[in-house]
Design a protein around this motif. Structure first.
Motif, PDB file in Angstrom:
ATOM      1  N   THR A  80      55.580  46.876  18.245  1.00 16.81           N
ATOM      2  CA  THR A  80      55.930  46.747  19.663  1.00 16.81           C
ATOM      3  C   THR A  80      57.264  47.420  19.921  1.00 16.81           C
ATOM      4  N   GLU A  81      57.481  47.780  21.177  1.00 21.73           N
ATOM      5  CA  GLU A  81      58.748  48.430  21.508  1.00 21.73           C
ATOM      6  C   GLU A  81      59.825  47.410  21.894  1.00 21.73           C
ATOM      7  N   THR A  82      59.429  46.404  22.676  1.00 18.36           N
ATOM      8  CA  THR A  82      60.409  45.434  23.182  1.00 18.36           C
ATOM      9  C   THR A  82      60.095  43.993  22.763  1.00 18.36           C
ATOM     10  N   ILE A  83      58.844  43.601  22.903  1.00 22.33           N
ATOM     11  CA  ILE A  83      58.502  42.179  22.733  1.00 22.33           C
ATOM     12  C   ILE A  83      58.394  41.812  21.243  1.00 22.33           C
ATOM     13  N   GLY A  84      59.114  40.756  20.875  1.00 23.63           N
ATOM     14  CA  GLY A  84      59.007  40.262  19.503  1.00 23.63           C
ATOM     15  C   GLY A  84      59.948  40.937  18.520  1.00 23.63           C
ATOM     16  N   LYS A  85      60.909  41.706  19.041  1.00 21.93           N
ATOM     17  CA  LYS A  85      61.882  42.329  18.133  1.00 21.93           C
ATOM     18  C   LYS A  85      62.720  41.245  17.456  1.00 21.93           C
ATOM     19  N   GLU A  86      62.933  40.148  18.200  1.00 23.12           N
ATOM     20  CA  GLU A  86      63.579  38.971  17.569  1.00 23.12           C
ATOM     21  C   GLU A  86      62.657  37.787  17.739  1.00 23.12           C
ATOM     22  N   ILE A  87      62.405  37.094  16.626  1.00 28.26           N
ATOM     23  CA  ILE A  87      61.542  35.909  16.682  1.00 28.26           C
ATOM     24  C   ILE A  87      62.390  34.697  16.286  1.00 28.26           C
ATOM     25  N   PHE A  88      62.349  33.676  17.118  1.00 23.70           N
ATOM     26  CA  PHE A  88      63.053  32.424  16.815  1.00 23.70           C
ATOM     27  C   PHE A  88      61.968  31.383  16.564  1.00 23.70           C
ATOM     28  N   TYR A  89      61.839  30.995  15.301  1.00 27.58           N
ATOM     29  CA  TYR A  89      60.710  30.126  14.926  1.00 27.58           C
ATOM     30  C   TYR A  89      61.152  28.676  14.724  1.00 27.58           C
ATOM     31  N   TYR A  90      60.352  27.764  15.245  1.00 28.49           N
ATOM     32  CA  TYR A  90      60.590  26.331  15.054  1.00 28.49           C
ATOM     33  C   TYR A  90      59.275  25.669  14.664  1.00 28.49           C
ATOM     34  N   GLU A  91      59.364  24.785  13.688  1.00 27.59           N
ATOM     35  CA  GLU A  91      58.181  23.996  13.331  1.00 27.59           C
ATOM     36  C   GLU A  91      57.852  23.078  14.519  1.00 27.59           C
ATOM     37  N   LYS A  92      58.887  22.399  15.001  1.00 27.12           N
ATOM     38  CA  LYS A  92      58.692  21.440  16.082  1.00 27.12           C
ATOM     39  C   LYS A  92      59.923  21.481  16.972  1.00 27.12           C
ATOM     40  N   LEU A  93      59.742  21.453  18.272  1.00 28.85           N
ATOM     41  CA  LEU A  93      60.892  21.392  19.183  1.00 28.85           C
ATOM     42  C   LEU A  93      60.455  20.700  20.464  1.00 28.85           C
ATOM     43  N   SER A  94      61.412  20.523  21.381  1.00 31.45           N
ATOM     44  CA  SER A  94      61.061  19.873  22.646  1.00 31.45           C
ATOM     45  C   SER A  94      60.173  20.816  23.455  1.00 31.45           C
ATOM     46  N   SER A  95      60.765  21.923  23.901  1.00 31.93           N
ATOM     47  CA  SER A  95      59.992  22.920  24.647  1.00 31.93           C
ATOM     48  C   SER A  95      60.555  24.302  24.330  1.00 31.93           C
ATOM     49  N   THR A  96      59.668  25.252  24.057  1.00 28.35           N
ATOM     50  CA  THR A  96      60.138  26.616  23.767  1.00 28.35           C
ATOM     51  C   THR A  96      60.873  27.184  24.988  1.00 28.35           C
ATOM     52  N   GLN A  97      60.514  26.697  26.186  1.00 25.51           N
ATOM     53  CA  GLN A  97      61.180  27.181  27.404  1.00 25.51           C
ATOM     54  C   GLN A  97      62.683  26.895  27.355  1.00 25.51           C
ATOM     55  N   ASP A  98      63.018  25.655  26.944  1.00 27.93           N
ATOM     56  CA  ASP A  98      64.433  25.251  26.944  1.00 27.93           C
ATOM     57  C   ASP A  98      65.243  26.047  25.931  1.00 27.93           C
ATOM     58  N   ILE A  99      64.667  26.238  24.743  1.00 28.94           N
ATOM     59  CA  ILE A  99      65.403  26.979  23.706  1.00 28.94           C
ATOM     60  C   ILE A  99      65.566  28.434  24.130  1.00 28.94           C
ATOM     61  N   ALA A 100      64.502  29.016  24.680  1.00 28.80           N
ATOM     62  CA  ALA A 100      64.581  30.420  25.110  1.00 28.80           C
ATOM     63  C   ALA A 100      65.622  30.562  26.234  1.00 28.80           C
ATOM     64  N   TYR A 101      65.647  29.599  27.118  1.00 27.61           N
ATOM     65  CA  TYR A 101      66.598  29.645  28.239  1.00 27.61           C
ATOM     66  C   TYR A 101      68.027  29.628  27.702  1.00 27.61           C
ATOM     67  N   SER A 102      68.313  28.721  26.764  1.00 29.98           N
ATOM     68  CA  SER A 102      69.705  28.666  26.279  1.00 29.98           C
ATOM     69  C   SER A 102      70.042  29.893  25.425  1.00 29.98           C
ATOM     70  N   LEU A 103      69.067  30.433  24.713  1.00 30.35           N
ATOM     71  CA  LEU A 103      69.327  31.673  23.957  1.00 30.35           C
ATOM     72  C   LEU A 103      69.623  32.830  24.925  1.00 30.35           C
ATOM     73  N   ALA A 104      68.870  32.878  26.007  1.00 30.01           N
ATOM     74  CA  ALA A 104      69.077  33.958  26.992  1.00 30.01           C
ATOM     75  C   ALA A 104      70.464  33.832  27.624  1.00 30.01           C
ATOM     76  N   LEU A 105      70.885  32.586  27.894  1.00 28.85           N
ATOM     77  CA  LEU A 105      72.225  32.377  28.465  1.00 28.85           C
ATOM     78  C   LEU A 105      73.305  32.870  27.504  1.00 28.85           C
ATOM     79  N   LYS A 106      73.005  32.743  26.193  1.00 29.11           N
ATOM     80  CA  LYS A 106      73.978  33.186  25.176  1.00 29.11           C
ATOM     81  C   LYS A 106      73.842  34.676  24.889  1.00 29.11           C
ATOM     82  N   GLY A 107      72.972  35.355  25.635  1.00 22.28           N
ATOM     83  CA  GLY A 107      72.881  36.812  25.501  1.00 22.28           C
ATOM     84  C   GLY A 107      71.785  37.316  24.587  1.00 22.28           C
ATOM     85  N   ALA A 108      70.812  36.479  24.267  1.00 20.58           N
ATOM     86  CA  ALA A 108      69.697  36.960  23.429  1.00 20.58           C
ATOM     87  C   ALA A 108      69.030  38.145  24.128  1.00 20.58           C
TER      88      ALA A 108
END
Ligand code: BT5
Length: 321
Positions: A80-108
């Motif tokens: 792929t060119e853009t999607i999946g260049k970085e993968i953040f993997y969790y066995e179990k979490l609350s919601s992938t939305q929340d983690i992605a949101y905070s990563l994006a705020l930190k500049g992911a």
């Protein structure tokens, strides 16, 4: 010598490319590490769920990989060119939305993907629960499109279209789309999309595109199905996730180059409510009428019972007659 975790991946990729046994000596000299380090990393891989046969005088043979979203598994041969260049993997979490949101705020970066084996607080639209036991795919992708807020429905469309294409690629079942964010399989929901945004005034900072797909899932609401429940067969979630990421990448690149209108046209082809009489809840209103089509922004056009053409930005189809 300091142990480097990437040896684990290097050994794995070495074994993946070989159909025969590879000796410990070959691994050690190709990777420039000691035989003990080879042993240690093989043991780590086994602990992660890789089935590796070890035989004296012959070496190692990879017989099976766990169906887990390990970043190195997802990235393996992922062109792929853009999607999946970085993968953040969790066995179990609350919601992938929340983690992605905070990563994006930190500049992911754009295209970063958070993926989990299961979620404890998966959510749908309007804070509804998304049932997320192990067996499904739960992912959120960070996107930074240069579009106006009115274009957001098309990002939801992009997500559901990518999921639909990926599912079609791995099985020839009759998947379809239900406006605005569902993927259906013979009358039951098999996947859903949630698009959340961070914006200031009318400037879009980023979008978190969430997708939930029921693959080998067994415990689901009666309105839902999974590939397993439908066919009685288990599917590789890793393979399907990779297909979803590839489809997302292709559609997103094309949309960035040529605009998003083709996505709406493509969506219309698979949207099974079009031409049918439906009842829709939007806010406090219940509207019944004929679903005529989608406008260029992805709004649903409904000819209501009084003959008025209504244009709906969001809503919930509660009945298809
Ligand atoms: C959706 O909401 O369909 C969006 C679902 C998005 C889930 C993904 S998983 C990864 C990411 N992280 C999250 O926390 N969320 C996203 P909506 O249209 O509101 O549909 C929700 C409704 O679908 C619920 O009220 C149930 O009726 C039904 N439902 C719940 N879990 C389901 C499931 N696993 N499969 C099918 N239907 C389900």
């Amino acid at each position: 010598m300091r142990e480097n975790n990437s040896y684990q991946e290097k050994i794995l990729f070495f074994l993946k490319k070989r159909e025969n046994f590879v000796s410990g000596q070959t691994l050690a000299s190709c990777l420039n590490i000691s035989r003990q380090a080879v042993n240690r990393n093989i043991a780590k891989l086994k602990k992660l769920g890789y089935k590796i046969i070890s035989l004296p005088h012959r070496g190692y043979l990879l017989r099976g990989s766990p169906d887990k979203f390990y970043p190195w598994e997802i990235k393996y041969n992922l062109s792929t060119e853009t999607i999946g260049k970085e993968i953040f993997y969790y066995e179990k979490l609350s919601s992938t939305q929340d983690i992605a949101y905070s990563l994006a705020l930190k500049g992911a970066p754009e295209g970063g993907v958070v993926v989990a084996q299961n979620q404890t607080q998966g959510r749908g639209r309007f804070k509804r629960k998304w049932v997320s036991p192990p067996g499904g795919i739960y992912l959120s992708c960070i996107l930074k499109p240069k579009i106006s807020l009115t274009q957001i429905p098309k990002i939801t469309f992009l997500g559901s279209l990518a999921a639909l294409y990926a599912l079609k690629k791995i099985s020839s079942l009759d998947f379809s789309l239900k406006w605005p964010n569902d993927i259906f399989l013979e009358g039951k929901k098999i996947a859903g999309v949630l698009c959340e945004i961070a914006a200031e005034a009318d400037k879009l900072n980023f979008v978190i595109l969430g997708l939930g797909l029921n693959i080998n899932t067994k415990d689901l609401p009666s309105s839902a199905t999974s590939l397993f429940l439908h066919t009685g067969k288990y599917y590789s979630k890793v393979r399907i996730l990779k297909e979803v990421l590839k489809e997302l990448d292709t559609l997103y690149l094309k949309a960035k180059k040529k605009g998003f209108s083709f996505i709406v046209k493509e969506w219309e082809k698979y949207c099974f409510i079009l031409g049918k009489k439906v009842s829709l809840k939007t806010g406090e209103d219940l509207i019944t009428g004929i679903a005529k089509g989608l406008n260029k922004d992805g709004y649903l056009l409904i000819k209501d019972n009084r003959g008025f053409l209504r244009r709906l930005f969001s809503g919930e189809v509660v009945k298809v007659f």
